[in-house]
Design a protein around this motif. Sequence first.
Motif, PDB file in Angstrom:
ATOM      1  N   LYS A 152       0.841  -1.194   0.000  1.00 26.87           N
ATOM      2  CA  LYS A 152       0.000   0.000   0.000  1.00 26.87           C
ATOM      3  C   LYS A 152       0.883   1.253   0.000  1.00 26.87           C
ATOM      4  CE  LYS A 152      -3.663  -2.335   2.599  1.00 26.87           C
ATOM      5  NZ  LYS A 152      -4.542  -2.308   3.795  1.00 26.87           N
ATOM      6  N   ARG A 153       0.361   2.296  -0.639  1.00 26.23           N
ATOM      7  CA  ARG A 153       1.043   3.592  -0.651  1.00 26.23           C
ATOM      8  C   ARG A 153       2.506   3.460  -1.077  1.00 26.23           C
ATOM      9  NH1 ARG A 153      -2.696   3.899   3.388  1.00 26.23           N
ATOM     10  NH2 ARG A 153      -1.367   2.838   4.905  1.00 26.23           N
ATOM     11  N   SER A 154       2.720   2.768  -2.169  1.00 24.25           N
ATOM     12  CA  SER A 154       4.083   2.606  -2.670  1.00 24.25           C
ATOM     13  C   SER A 154       4.451   3.739  -3.623  1.00 24.25           C
ATOM     14  CB  SER A 154       4.219   1.266  -3.393  1.00 24.25           C
ATOM     15  OG  SER A 154       3.388   1.230  -4.536  1.00 24.25           O
ATOM     16  N   LYS A 155       5.751   4.048  -3.661  1.00 27.13           N
ATOM     17  CA  LYS A 155       6.225   5.087  -4.568  1.00 27.13           C
ATOM     18  C   LYS A 155       7.724   4.927  -4.796  1.00 27.13           C
ATOM     19  CE  LYS A 155       6.760   8.472  -0.818  1.00 27.13           C
ATOM     20  NZ  LYS A 155       6.370   9.819  -0.328  1.00 27.13           N
ATOM     21  N   ILE A 156       8.202   5.547  -5.860  1.00 24.17           N
ATOM     22  CA  ILE A 156       9.623   5.578  -6.179  1.00 24.17           C
ATOM     23  C   ILE A 156      10.125   6.993  -5.906  1.00 24.17           C
ATOM     24  CG2 ILE A 156      11.383   5.174  -7.920  1.00 24.17           C
ATOM     25  CD1 ILE A 156       9.764   2.701  -7.233  1.00 24.17           C
ATOM     26  N   ILE A 157      11.205   7.110  -5.143  1.00 24.68           N
ATOM     27  CA  ILE A 157      11.773   8.417  -4.852  1.00 24.68           C
ATOM     28  C   ILE A 157      13.240   8.436  -5.279  1.00 24.68           C
ATOM     29  CG2 ILE A 157      10.215   8.729  -2.880  1.00 24.68           C
ATOM     30  CD1 ILE A 157      12.677   8.241  -1.075  1.00 24.68           C
ATOM     31  N   ARG A 163      17.678   5.768  -7.044  1.00 26.48           N
ATOM     32  CA  ARG A 163      16.240   5.517  -6.897  1.00 26.48           C
ATOM     33  C   ARG A 163      15.989   4.573  -5.728  1.00 26.48           C
ATOM     34  NH1 ARG A 163      12.800   3.573 -11.565  1.00 26.48           N
ATOM     35  NH2 ARG A 163      14.355   1.906 -11.668  1.00 26.48           N
ATOM     36  N   TYR A 164      14.890   4.840  -5.006  1.00 25.84           N
ATOM     37  CA  TYR A 164      14.491   4.011  -3.870  1.00 25.84           C
ATOM     38  C   TYR A 164      13.009   3.668  -3.969  1.00 25.84           C
ATOM     39  CZ  TYR A 164      18.871   5.205  -1.522  1.00 25.84           C
ATOM     40  OH  TYR A 164      20.194   5.362  -1.197  1.00 25.84           O
ATOM     41  N   PHE A 165      12.694   2.439  -3.559  1.00 25.57           N
ATOM     42  CA  PHE A 165      11.302   2.036  -3.438  1.00 25.57           C
ATOM     43  C   PHE A 165      10.850   2.244  -2.004  1.00 25.57           C
ATOM     44  CE2 PHE A 165       8.405  -1.245  -1.896  1.00 25.57           C
ATOM     45  CZ  PHE A 165       7.299  -1.013  -2.706  1.00 25.57           C
ATOM     46  N   MET A 234       5.699  -3.561 -11.244  1.00 25.18           N
ATOM     47  CA  MET A 234       6.527  -3.075 -12.337  1.00 25.18           C
ATOM     48  C   MET A 234       7.148  -1.751 -11.910  1.00 25.18           C
ATOM     49  SD  MET A 234       6.137  -5.461 -14.532  1.00 25.18           S
ATOM     50  CE  MET A 234       6.986  -4.678 -15.907  1.00 25.18           C
ATOM     51  N   LEU A 235       8.437  -1.577 -12.196  1.00 29.36           N
ATOM     52  CA  LEU A 235       9.134  -0.361 -11.800  1.00 29.36           C
ATOM     53  C   LEU A 235       9.274   0.597 -12.985  1.00 29.36           C
ATOM     54  CD1 LEU A 235      11.945  -2.019  -9.668  1.00 29.36           C
ATOM     55  CD2 LEU A 235       9.892  -0.875  -8.849  1.00 29.36           C
TER      56      LEU A 235
END
Length: 235
Positions: A152-157, A163-165, A234-235
């Motif tokens: 839940k509430r995943s994002k790439i920063i 890059r971090y997951f 998928m990234l």
Amino acid sequence: MKKNTLLFILLYFTMIFTLGAFEFSPIGFDKRIDNGEGYGEFFLDNSTGETQRYKVKILGNGKKNDISKYVKIYPTIVTVKPKDRGVIKVYVEAPKNLKNGVYGFMIGCESIAIPALKKDGKDVDGAVSMRTNVAVEMEAYVGSMEDKIEVKRSKIIEKNGERYFQGEFFNGGERGYEIGVGFVDGDNSLIEVYSQGRMGASGGMKVEVKIPPRSKKLIFYDYNNQVFLKKFLML
């Protein structure tokens, strides 16, 4: 539960509990025990410059789901040389009348004093190592249990050009896991797996993992059973 029982969960990349010279891993069993696959290995690592010795035993967990009487362990005395590793083998086989569900037991480790030697070769009374007395709660299960890991509430920063997951995991299943986060490239080859520690039934955790170059998918890994879970992003 007895006062001298220490239940611990240490979440770190190597899944190791450390107390002075005492390093125990992994921190979970999480095996299915009604299909002949209830076997696991645990490790005692000695990071000191002196030999360490431990007495290992199976204990009841004090709960209704206790299955300690069905657990076999070998060896019961483990001697670990400096900078070396000792192996504990655990096997659990459920009786045929055990109902489907999650069950538990404890693995206890107690340090044993090793007499030092005088220059003349005679023993000296007393221990040469830190005293350790811990018990780790383990879970096992009977029957097939569906994997229900959600993100839940995943994002790439991005941080410092990398890059971090980031995401929040939730386990909607009936059993616990030693969760790993892995990355797969465009050829479906595994690049790396990072342990995130143990997540119990109906439990959750927040994760932040650096994404290796060439990563195309993020997968979830069941460390204790060494299998991939059927979830990916998928990234």
